[in-house]
Scaffold this motif. Structure first.
Motif, PDB file in Angstrom:
ATOM      1  N   GLY A   1       0.793  -1.231   0.000  1.00 14.50           N
ATOM      2  CA  GLY A   1       0.000   0.000   0.000  1.00 14.50           C
ATOM      3  C   GLY A   1       0.823   1.277   0.000  1.00 14.50           C
ATOM      4  N   ASN A   2       2.075   1.212   0.464  1.00 16.27           N
ATOM      5  CA  ASN A   2       2.907   2.424   0.500  1.00 16.27           C
ATOM      6  C   ASN A   2       3.549   2.713  -0.859  1.00 16.27           C
ATOM      7  OD1 ASN A   2       4.537   0.152   0.660  1.00 16.27           O
ATOM      8  ND2 ASN A   2       6.153   1.214   1.797  1.00 16.27           N
ATOM      9  N   ILE A   3       3.351   1.837  -1.864  1.00 15.42           N
ATOM     10  CA  ILE A   3       3.898   2.082  -3.207  1.00 15.42           C
ATOM     11  C   ILE A   3       2.747   2.607  -4.069  1.00 15.42           C
ATOM     12  CG2 ILE A   3       5.042   1.053  -5.216  1.00 15.42           C
ATOM     13  CD1 ILE A   3       6.143  -1.123  -3.354  1.00 15.42           C
ATOM     14  N   SER A   4       2.747   3.898  -4.346  1.00 18.69           N
ATOM     15  CA  SER A   4       1.615   4.524  -5.039  1.00 18.69           C
ATOM     16  C   SER A   4       1.400   3.939  -6.438  1.00 18.69           C
ATOM     17  CB  SER A   4       1.829   6.039  -5.127  1.00 18.69           C
ATOM     18  OG  SER A   4       3.040   6.318  -5.820  1.00 18.69           O
ATOM     19  N   ALA A   5       2.478   3.493  -7.088  1.00 18.51           N
ATOM     20  CA  ALA A   5       2.361   2.956  -8.451  1.00 18.51           C
ATOM     21  C   ALA A   5       1.589   1.638  -8.484  1.00 18.51           C
ATOM     22  CB  ALA A   5       3.752   2.770  -9.057  1.00 18.51           C
ATOM     23  N   CYS A   6       1.401   0.999  -7.329  1.00 22.66           N
ATOM     24  CA  CYS A   6       0.670  -0.277  -7.279  1.00 22.66           C
ATOM     25  C   CYS A   6      -0.832  -0.075  -7.064  1.00 22.66           C
ATOM     26  CB  CYS A   6       1.196  -1.161  -6.138  1.00 22.66           C
ATOM     27  SG  CYS A   6       2.911  -1.685  -6.330  1.00 22.66           S
ATOM     28  N   GLU A   7      -1.223   1.138  -6.709  1.00 18.01           N
ATOM     29  CA  GLU A   7      -2.605   1.386  -6.254  1.00 18.01           C
ATOM     30  C   GLU A   7      -3.646   1.029  -7.325  1.00 18.01           C
ATOM     31  OE1 GLU A   7      -5.357   5.039  -4.494  1.00 18.01           O
ATOM     32  OE2 GLU A   7      -3.194   5.329  -4.788  1.00 18.01           O
ATOM     33  N   ALA A   8      -3.425   1.479  -8.568  1.00 21.11           N
ATOM     34  CA  ALA A   8      -4.411   1.226  -9.628  1.00 21.11           C
ATOM     35  C   ALA A   8      -4.586  -0.268  -9.862  1.00 21.11           C
ATOM     36  CB  ALA A   8      -3.969   1.914 -10.929  1.00 21.11           C
TER      37      ALA A   8
END
Length: 506
Positions: free
Chosen positions: A267-274
């Motif tokens: 969750g702390n890696i913004s690029a994984c959110e989508a």
């Protein structure tokens, strides 16, 4: 007389296979079932040629050991480079781009055919094999990806694979791509290292966690002593990648729980959110349609090896333990896969064209189904053979008339066209697996009769009768009828044989 040394040696090229009648019939039966499911979902058949311009295929299948990077290529007389297709997806993307304005969007289609890989052949690794694909082009939302996973589950069950013996595993490449970007492997300049990482993760089932960690690091030596160079990641980055792909989902009761677990890890890696949000939506759609984790499972270890996947990826896996060609009981593994490839059509159009698809490995799935006893082709009956006792034109005409009458009645049949005598002709019929031989020599012709040999019953009786005199007296499984009753008698014998087969299979 030709010098024997000048003879051309008959040899099959490495990485290719000859196909038997049994294999071809089994494949056709299996593909008819798959086709019926694709049609049920509203997909339409289409086909593209085996050869494309090389630049249209792109460079998505590099093989480090080959100068032309995994594809068979040749130059045309106008200096254009052409290649044998290595999958069915890239030609589909070219076709849609070239015919974009006249096709309905979304464009739902399926196709099957041979694909070619210019790779080192090995056990189970062929240079030519068949795929059977379905694709939806022009749908941006993940509903199309969820539908692909559902359709694959329905295909497995239509083929007789019961629930619990298969699973459709789903992941999202955006999640892994986000992790790779976070460790500095984003951008075109890192495409090669990214592909090395993807291929390493793709071997998780075969090599286990430790083997994949070696391939993510400096490299790994296999049992034969061959060394495979790794991706060169450092220890913290290897741990982050493994956190992303470790089979968290195996311990969770629901797909929603698996996604929440992943969100907790990444969750702390913004690029994984989508990517994580798309997985959550797929889980909800599948659950709502009644395709829970027993059939469709969110599994973060699924990556698919090709670079062109841009979103959800799927894999159909057989969980049943099945005997392989050597008789060893093994977990069979993947029989197909696919995913979202939003960049393939866009390469030709210069505008976003979303697409998703699934490809079944036909030979692999057929092997699994045969070993599971799910591909019975015993209903295919070999041809009745009409023996040629006299070779004058009048006699040949009579034999040909018999064959024509049998064929007109829908009975597979052939007139013997070789040059051998009666004994060899019966041996030929036996080798063909023929159910019946029809014999008319001069004596029978004079009486307007034919002899009909039930070869299957004859073989059974010959195994039981050991005394030669008894054999001659019994004349097993042979009847003589007037010519006009030939078709009726053959039908009667074939029906009795079919009843025996049904009893034997019950």
């Amino acid at each position: 007389m030709a010098d024997k040394s000048e003879k051309t040696k008959a040899r099959l090229p490495r990485g290719f296979a000859d196909r038997s009648a049994e294999d071809i019939r089994a494949v056709e039966k299996m593909m008819a079932t798959i086709r019926s499911v694709y049609e049920l979902y509203g997909f339409e058949p289409v086909d593209q040629p085996m050869i494309e311009y090389t630049d249209a295929l792109g460079k998505f299948l590099p093989d480090q050991d080959r100068p032309n990077e995994g594809v068979f290529s040749f130059q045309d007389d106008d200096d254009q480079w052409l290649s044998l297709r290595y999958d069915l997806t890239a030609p589909t993307a070219r076709f849609v781009a070239e015919n974009y304005d006249r096709l309905p969007k979304p464009y739902r289609s399926y196709r099957s055919g041979w694909v070619f890989r210019n790779e080192k052949p090995g056990p189970g690794r062929f240079r030519q094999f068949m795929q059977f694909d379905a694709d939806t082009i022009g749908t941006p939302g993940v509903a199309a990806d969820a539908e692909m996973a559902m359709m694959m589950a329905d295909v497995m069950e239509a083929l007789g694979i019961k629930r619990g013996d298969y699973v459709i595993r789903v992941n999202n490449r955006k999640v892994l791509d986000g992790v790779l970007e976070a460790i500095g492997l984003g951008g075109d300049e890192n495409a090669g290292r990214r592909l090395t990482v993807l291929r390493a993760i793709d071997k998780l089932d075969k090599l286990g966690v430790e083997g994949v960690q070696l391939l993510l690091g400096t490299g790994r030596k296999d049992e034969s002593g061959d060394f495979t160079k790794g991706a060169g990641l450092d220890k913290p980055h290897i741990e982050l990648v493994m956190n992303c792909v470790a089979a968290v989902g195996e311990m969770r009761a629901s797909n929603h729980a698996t996604v929440q677990d992943l969100k907790g890890s990444l969750g702390n890696i913004s690029a994984c959110e989508a990517g994580l949000n798309e997985l959550e939506e797929i889980a909800l759609l599948c659950d709502a349609a009644g395709y829970g984790p027993a059939r469709i499972k969110i599994d973060p270890s699924v990556v698919r090896g090709l670079e062109y996947y841009t979103g959800p990826v799927f894999e159909a896996e057989l969980l049943a333990e099945i005997p392989n060609e050597d008789g060893q009981i093994v977990r069979f593994g993947s029989v197909g896969g696919g995913g979202r490839y939003d960049g393939l059509v866009s390469r030709f159009r210069g505008e976003p064209v979303p697409a998703t698809g699934f490809s079944i490995g036909v030979s692999r799935l057929m092997t699994a189904l045969k070993n599971l006893g799910k591909l019975d082709i015993s209903d295919v009956v070999a041809p009745v053979v009409v023996l040629v006792m006299d070779k004058d034109t009048e006699s040949l005409g009579r034999y040909q008339k018999m064959v024509a009458e049998l064929r007109a009645a829908g009975i597979r049949s052939e007139m013997y066209l070789g040059g051998a005598g009666m004994k060899a002709q019966l041996k030929y019929a036996d080798r063909r697996g023929s159910p019946i031989a029809v014999i008319q020599g001069g004596d029978e012709r004079a009486k307007g009769e034919v002899q009909i040999k039930d070869l299957i019953e004859g073989a059974r009786l010959s195994a039981e009768i050991t005394d030669n005199a008894e054999w001659r007296a019994a004349r097993p499984a042979q009847v003589t009828v007037v010519e006009g009753e030939l078709v009726a008698e053959v039908k009667k014998i074939l029906a009795a044989q079919a009843a025996d087969r049904a009893k034997g299979g019950a």
